[in-house]
Design a protein around this motif. Structure first.
Motif, PDB file in Angstrom:
ATOM      1  N   GLY A  16     -16.401   3.094  -0.180  1.00 45.26           N
ATOM      2  CA  GLY A  16     -15.657   3.558   1.087  1.00 45.26           C
ATOM      3  C   GLY A  16     -16.376   3.122   2.353  1.00 45.26           C
ATOM      4  N   GLY A  22     -16.579   0.088   3.458  1.00 45.73           N
ATOM      5  CA  GLY A  22     -15.732  -0.912   3.997  1.00 45.73           C
ATOM      6  C   GLY A  22     -15.862  -2.418   3.563  1.00 45.73           C
ATOM      7  N   LYS A  23     -16.650  -2.546   2.443  1.00 47.71           N
ATOM      8  CA  LYS A  23     -16.919  -3.675   2.078  1.00 47.71           C
ATOM      9  C   LYS A  23     -15.845  -4.624   1.480  1.00 47.71           C
ATOM     10  CE  LYS A  23     -19.457  -1.679  -1.424  1.00 47.71           C
ATOM     11  NZ  LYS A  23     -19.125  -0.560  -1.275  1.00 47.71           N
ATOM     12  N   THR A  24     -14.913  -4.020   0.512  1.00 53.21           N
ATOM     13  CA  THR A  24     -13.635  -4.668   0.271  1.00 53.21           C
ATOM     14  C   THR A  24     -12.644  -4.937   1.399  1.00 53.21           C
ATOM     15  OG1 THR A  24     -13.917  -3.473  -1.853  1.00 53.21           O
ATOM     16  CG2 THR A  24     -11.615  -4.451  -1.360  1.00 53.21           C
ATOM     17  N   SER A  25     -12.749  -3.921   2.451  1.00 46.35           N
ATOM     18  CA  SER A  25     -12.059  -4.319   3.530  1.00 46.35           C
ATOM     19  C   SER A  25     -12.410  -5.635   4.299  1.00 46.35           C
ATOM     20  CB  SER A  25     -12.148  -3.169   4.662  1.00 46.35           C
ATOM     21  OG  SER A  25     -11.723  -1.988   3.832  1.00 46.35           O
ATOM     22  N   ASP A  46       0.786  -1.121   0.109  1.00 46.04           N
ATOM     23  CA  ASP A  46       0.056  -0.078   0.079  1.00 46.04           C
ATOM     24  C   ASP A  46       1.025   1.227   0.081  1.00 46.04           C
ATOM     25  OD1 ASP A  46      -2.362  -1.193   0.016  1.00 46.04           O
ATOM     26  OD2 ASP A  46      -2.535  -1.163   2.076  1.00 46.04           O
TER      27      ASP A  46
END
Ligand SMILES: Nc1ncnc2c1ncn2[C@@H]1O[C@H](COP(=O)(O)OP(=O)(O)OP(=O)(O)O)[C@@H](O)[C@H]1O
Ligand SMILES: Nc1ncnc2c1ncn2[C@@H]1O[C@H](COP(=O)(O)OP(=O)(O)O)[C@@H](O)[C@H]1O
Ligand SMILES: [Mg+2]
Ligand SMILES: [Mg+2]
Lengths: 582, 594
Positions: free
Chosen positions: B385, B387-390, B122
């Motif tokens: 944003g 937080g789904k992918t997280s 990242d």
């Protein structure tokens, strides 16, 4: 060889400097060639004259001659080599200005790495010809003639013997440096494979980890590394004997002089001073002789490179203004019409668009829907002439777009491509990319419409935040909205959105569409989407199927038609609604 | 300014780094010792020849000894041949050793990077990692293969020259060598200037390359916005800066080489003036004079070489430091010492009070708890944003959580081997990644466990088979860079097929169908249902029609799960989901009533 004639126009630009350069080479050689003669005189003085004054005299003359030669050596580099950099610059300018004109087709079929290789390696090797090769060949040629003349006048026999190994040396260098070049190219290729592999593997690291194939990646990489090592060793094998043999052959010349010359001195045919001059001259000749082989190669490489560059520079500029262009057109209002347009990507590919006819009135919004690969993006790409139609024509305000000057055509189109490309620059400069002035109020306005301002808190330095490798990574939705803002900022007459909300959530999308409705009031817009909710309000919706228009009409009309669109709509409805419907 | 960062040069010698580097040489220790010993020997051969020349002149030519002259000439030739042969072996073996060391090191770096956690990626530009594995390693090559060993050779050549000179005539040696300090100084100055200007050249070259790289990639944007003129201007100024940097460096070469030649002529003039005087006085022989002239030519080269080696060392040290810094970075997702086995998975997933932050305590997920029964399909919705992918990043252990627990089949995923965990899960990522290779290799990822039939089956399931078989080479079609000649939807289908070919127990789709039309999407859904019957799947999507059939829908908002339940339950709640639904469907009322 004739490839290199193309360089003449560049040489001509700098003919004055080049002429001076040649003059300097001659002058400098004069000084250099004089030194061994002085040496000879002083050594002869030690075997017969025994005068201190002569010694001092000669010593001072040696320094003087060296100084004289040195000044011109300096000037040679400052002219000839500088010209080579000038020409390199010019070549690169021409290269880039041509690249900029090439069509999208070219960039889709050539990898970035390949194009880069031409811009760096090929231009580099042409420069080696223009500078060092030209310099050394004139330098060497003149020196060779003068020195051989002097040697011959000293002793023809000794000259013959001692120069005997040199042609072999030249040939040897020629042969080997050719091989070296080939092997070097192979090393370069492998190195670029290595780089590509690392690049790909690291940027795809999420997939690598998710599918647990790190080991396979390491194995692949090891294999490329091993290959690279082998290519390097193939080169080492040559290099390892290249230098020793050079010195061996050159050294033999000198030994011949010592032996044969020594015998002549004993016989009283030659003086010791002459022998020493001989040895120094041979030393001076060895480099030129080596250089001959080397230069021949540079010339060959340069001519091969020039050939490749020429191919590039002759790459047709398919899409450009031509004799049909009507320069009186400097704006348009945005009535678009497709008349029986067909398109294929190349000769042996199937038709991607087939008999497309459609009219888009200025100020209206049309939508295009259709299956994956049905040709939506292709169709949109035809409007700003990223590709030219294969058949039929496209008009704007009744003018065939091929007749509208290219920059007029494109300047008023706001294009949001399906795959977003942003420059690694600040957010602001990305948004203002299409404008020529810095304009904060434009940024605010565009960001407002595209709802990018909602995310402003996420950007550490606001609109001054740098994107890309050296900065922050935007989410897919943010990228799409930046790209939208960039298109809005140019104040377009025609706005083209190619599935531009696929990564934007419905909520935000709805807000953007509401803003756009206002913004697009008297502009033409074309929207591609897979979501019914995005397209339903369009004035006309076109359904594209396998490159043909299958249905067209308003949302209601198409529903009533009970065709593809109605089906799509039905499928996107939720089940409970379906229950209600029945 | 990354390039400039990477150009910072420090000491030419750092004992700690050197020690570590020598660690890599250890397996080849014997080579090194042998090479150095041979070098000392070979170094004497060059300086020996002018001495032999002196003998030829003084003892044989002066005394008219034909046979002696022949013998000495043969000796000269012999030493030349011997030196050439030795040189060959020396070069070959030292290079071989260097290459081997580099190979070991390169693989070590690459493997290390592969193991690093995503958190590391990242904040590190990919370009920098590529530089570590390629260019940085390459500059160490020079150190190993030529640097260390030729330094010895150069030093010994100089030493041998001095020995010969001083034994022949110490006073003339001193006179001749009086130019040496100037030579050293000039060389030193030149190296420094050249290094600076070279750094400048490299910086501008890097700028030129990255400009071209970027703008070739984004050429259609340049053209669409008709910015060719402005970009030409930008290009010219970068090109111009590059040219000027080069021209600046020409100046130093233009001065240095003539100065060196001048110095060597001065040395010769000194020999003639001072040595000649001694010859006239009879205190020196002509042969010595002769040898000295040859020695002056000879010692200029190693001096120049040595100063170059200084640069090599310096660059190598800087590269080594960067490489070691990378190798010392141990931000791995740690596997437990004794991982619990996880041979089969039923697909039960549970999040218990999970908290997670990418940075310090900016929590991206707050107190997230949910449970998925084996075989269920769960959908996650929410704004970008949210937080789904997280959530997905955590389930596959791309990142470690701050607090809470994630359980798969009742086993905490922190207690199992992360690679074993990932073998049960296939994700279709939001961003399509295509590798160079064929369509086939992009689906099967060159795995030996995935047969061609499975690849074709997977492609058929996602409806990609139709367009793939229409390609000129079908499944063996080369994928152009980043799939440039495929439509976006087609690329997504390929990455979808990849997940199915993996035959996972848990399937995760992160906006995997965003560019795929609904028709195809429904086809895929049906096919998957059959293919992966009884397996768990998690679906993230914005189109509600995509997710309506899920057994459970989780509604994320700002890192929290705000609602959960089936589609009907959520509508009844009249919360976030309901509003979302209205946005997507409100205008369709008309059609419904029509
Ligand atoms: N540069 C190209 N060269 C050759 N074929 C291409 C090229 N670009 C697209 N194609 C092919 O043309 C067809 C139409 O592609 P296009 O990108 O227009 O589809 P699309 O309707 O936009 O699809 P999607 O909804 O997936 O974006 C596809 O079969 C695609 O593979
Ligand atoms: N790798 C990352 N480093 C730092 N922050 C991140 C990273 N990935 C996502 N974020 C941040 O975490 C939040 C949640 O992101 P994400 O899970 O990707 O959302 P979604 O998938 O719902 O769009 C966002 O604020 C985003 O900016
Ligand atoms: Mg498309
Ligand atoms: Mg996401």
């Amino acid at each position: 060889m004739h490839e290199l004639k193309k360089l003449n126009k560049y040489f001509l630009r700098y003919k004055r400097k080049l002429f001076l350069g040649i003059l300097f080479i001659l002058l400098s050689n004069l000084g250099q060639v004089y030194i061994p003669l002085l040496l000879k005189d002083s050594i002869d003085n030690l075997t017969s004259g025994f005068s201190y004054d002569v010694l001092l005299d000669k010593a001072l003359f040696i320094v003087g001659a060296a100084f004289f030669a040195g000044i011109f050596r300096y000037l040679i580099r400052m002219t000839v080599i500088v010209v080579s950099r000038d020409i390199e610059y010019d070549l690169r300018q021409d290269f880039w200005s041509h690249i900029q004109k090439l069509p999208l087709r070219f960039f889709q079929n050539n990898s970035v790495g390949n194009i880069m290789a031409h811009a760096t390696n090929d231009i580099g090797s042409v420069r080696m010809f223009v500078g060092p090769a030209v310099m050394y060949s004139i330098d060497t040629g003149t020196k060779l003639i003068v020195i051989i003349a002097i040697l011959l006048s000293t002793s023809a026999e000794l000259t013959f013997y001692s120069l005997l190994p040199l042609p072999f040396l030249s040939y040897f260098v020629y042969r080997l440096s050719k091989k070296i070049h080939i092997r070097f190219m192979r090393i370069q290729e492998k190195f670029s494979d290595l780089t590509t592999k690392a690049q790909e593997s690291f940027s795809g690291i999420r997939v690598v980890k998710a599918y647990v194939f790190e080991d396979r990646e390491i194995e692949d990489f090891s294999e490329i590394s091993r290959d690279y090592m082998e290519k390097n060793m193939a080169m080492v094998k040559i290099q390892a004997y290249f230098q020793p043999i050079l010195f061996l052959i050159a050294g033999l010349s000198i030994i011949i002089v010592i032996w044969a010359g020594g015998n002549k001195v004993i016989a009283g045919e030659l003086s010791l001073g002459e022998i020493s001059a001989f040895i120094v001259y041979l030393g001076m000749l060895i480099w030129p002789v080596i250089a001959f082989g080397w230069i021949t190669n540079i010339i060959q490489q340069a001519s091969a490179s020039m050939k490749r560059l020429t191919v590039f520079l002759n790459e047709p500029v398919e899409i450009k203004n031509n004799e049909l262009t009507s320069y009186v057109i400097n704006d348009y209002s945005g009535d678009i019409e497709f008349r029986n347009v067909s398109f294929r990507y190349s000769e042996n590919f199937p038709l991607v668009l087939d008999g497309i006819s459609l009219k888009i009135k200025r100020g209206s919004t049309v939508a295009i829907v259709g299956g994956t690969g049905s040709g939506k993006t292709t169709l949109l790409n035809l409007i700003p002439r990223l590709y030219d139609v294969s058949g039929g024509e496209i008009t704007i305000d009744g003018n065939n777009i091929r007749h509208i000057p290219l920059d007029v055509l494109r300047r008023r189109i706001g294009f949001v491509s399906q795959e977003t490309f942003l420059f690694s620059d600040t957010l602001k400069r990305n948004i203002l990319y299409g404008l020529d002035k810095d304009n904060d109020s434009e940024v605010d306005k565009a960001a407002e419409i595209s709802k990018l301002n909602n995310d402003l808190d996420n950007f550490p330095k606001g609109y001054e935040t740098i994107l890309g490798e050296r900065g922050i990574t935007l989410s897919g939705g943010q990228k799409q909205r930046t790209s939208l803002a960039r298109a809005i900022a140019v104040n377009p007459r025609i706005l083209i959105l190619d599935d531009s909300f696929s990564a934007v959530d419905t909520n935000t999308e709805e807000a953007i569409l509401r803003n756009l409705r206002e913004f697009m009031k008297d502009r033409t817009s074309i929207i591609v989407s897979h979501r019914i909710s995005t397209v339903k309000d369009a004035d006309t919706i076109f359904v594209l199927d396998n490159g043909r228009i299958k249905e067209q009409g308003t949302h209601e009309e198409l529903i009533a038609l009970k065709g593809y669109y109605a089906d799509l709509h039905y499928k996107q409805l939720l089940e409970d609604e379906l229950k209600e419907l029945s | 300014m990354e390039q400039k960062d990477d150009e910072v040069l420090g000491k030419a010698y750092d004992s700690q780094i050197m020690k570590r580097l020598l660690g890599y040489v250890k397996p080849y220790k014997r080579y090194v010792v042998l090479a150095i010993m041979l070098n000392v020997l070979v170094a004497a051969l060059g300086p020996l020849r002018p001495y032999l020349t002196k003998l030829a002149i003084d003892d044989y030519i002066a005394k008219a000894d034909h046979n002696g002259l022949l013998v000495i000439s043969l000796l000269l030739a012999g030493s030349l041949v011997f030196q050439a042969v030795m040189q060959y072996f020396l070069t070959y073996y030292t290079q071989l050793m260097g290459q081997k060391i580099i190979y070991d090191l390169r693989i070590k770096i690459f493997s290390h990077i592969q193991k690093l956690a995503l958190r590391f990626f990242d904040k590190t530009p990919i370009g920098r990692l590529v530089t570590r594995t390629t260019n940085d390693v390459e500059s160490l090559n020079e150190l190993f293969s030529s640097g260390i060993i030729t330094v010895f050779s150069d030093i010994f050549i100089i030493v041998w020259i001095f020995i010969f000179m001083f034994t022949m005539a110490w006073d003339l040696s001193l006179v001749t060598l009086s130019v040496l300090p100037v030579l050293f100084y000039a060389t030193f100055l030149f190296r420094r200037k050249v290094r600076e200007s070279y750094r400048d050249v490299r910086y501008h070259l890097a700028r030129l390359n990255s400009y071209m790289q970027e703008h070739i990639g984004g050429m259609s944007i340049v053209q669409l916005f008709s910015k060719e003129k402005r970009e030409m201007g930008n290009f010219s100024s970068i090109n111009n800066a590059h040219k000027n940097a080069n021209i600046n460096s020409i100046f130093y070469y233009a001065v240095f080489f003539p100065v060196v030649e001048l110095l060597s002529s001065i040395a010769i003039a000194l020999i003639i003036w001072y040595g000649g005087g001694e010859v006239i006085q009879g205190t020196l022989t002509l042969g010595v004079l002769f040898a000295f002239i040859q020695y002056t030519e000879m010692f200029f080269r190693p001096v120049r070489d040595l100063s170059e080696k200084y640069n090599v060392m310096q660059t190598a040290m800087a590269s080594a430091e960067r490489i070691f810094k990378l190798l010392d970075n141990e931000s791995f997702i740690k596997n437990p010492l004794n991982p619990k086995p996880l041979p089969v998975v039923n697909g039960e997933i549970e999040f218990r009070d999970v908290w997670f932050a990418y940075k310090d305590d900016e929590y991206v997920l707050k107190n997230v708890s949910f449970k998925i029964e084996p075989g269920q399909t769960v959908a996650i919705v929410g704004a970008t944003g949210a937080g789904k992918t997280s959530i997905i990043n955590l389930l596959t252990r791309f990142y470690d959580i701050s607090r809470g627990q994630i359980l798969v089949d009742g086993t905490n995923i922190a207690e199992v081997d992360k690679r074993e965990l990932r073998r049960h899960i296939a994700i279709v990522l939001q961003d399509v990644v295509l590798f160079s290779g064929t369509v086939k290799s992009n689906i099967g990822l060159n795995s030996s466990e995935i047969s061609e039939e499975q690849i074709i089956k997977a492609a058929e399931t996602v409806g990609a088979a139709k367009f793939i078989t229409a390609l000129p080479n079908g499944y063996n079609q080369e994928v152009k860079e980043k799939g440039a000649t495929l439509s976006v939807g087609q690329k997504q289908l390929i990455s979808f097929a990849r997940a199915l070919a993996y035959n996972p127990q848990i399937l995760i789709l992160d906006e995997a169908t965003s560019s795929i039309d609904t028709d195809t999407e429904i086809l895929i859904q049906k096919a998957i249902e059959k293919l992966l019957e009884g397996r768990t799947s998690i679906v993230i999507a914005h189109r509600l029609s995509t997710i309506q059939n899920a057994d459970k829908i989780l509604v994320m908002h700002k890192g929290e799960i705000r609602e959960s339940g089936t589609h009907t339950e959520l509508l009844a709640q009249k919360g976030i989901y309901y509003r979302l639904y209205q946005l997507q469907y409100k205008d369709q009322e008309i059609t419904r009533s029509a």
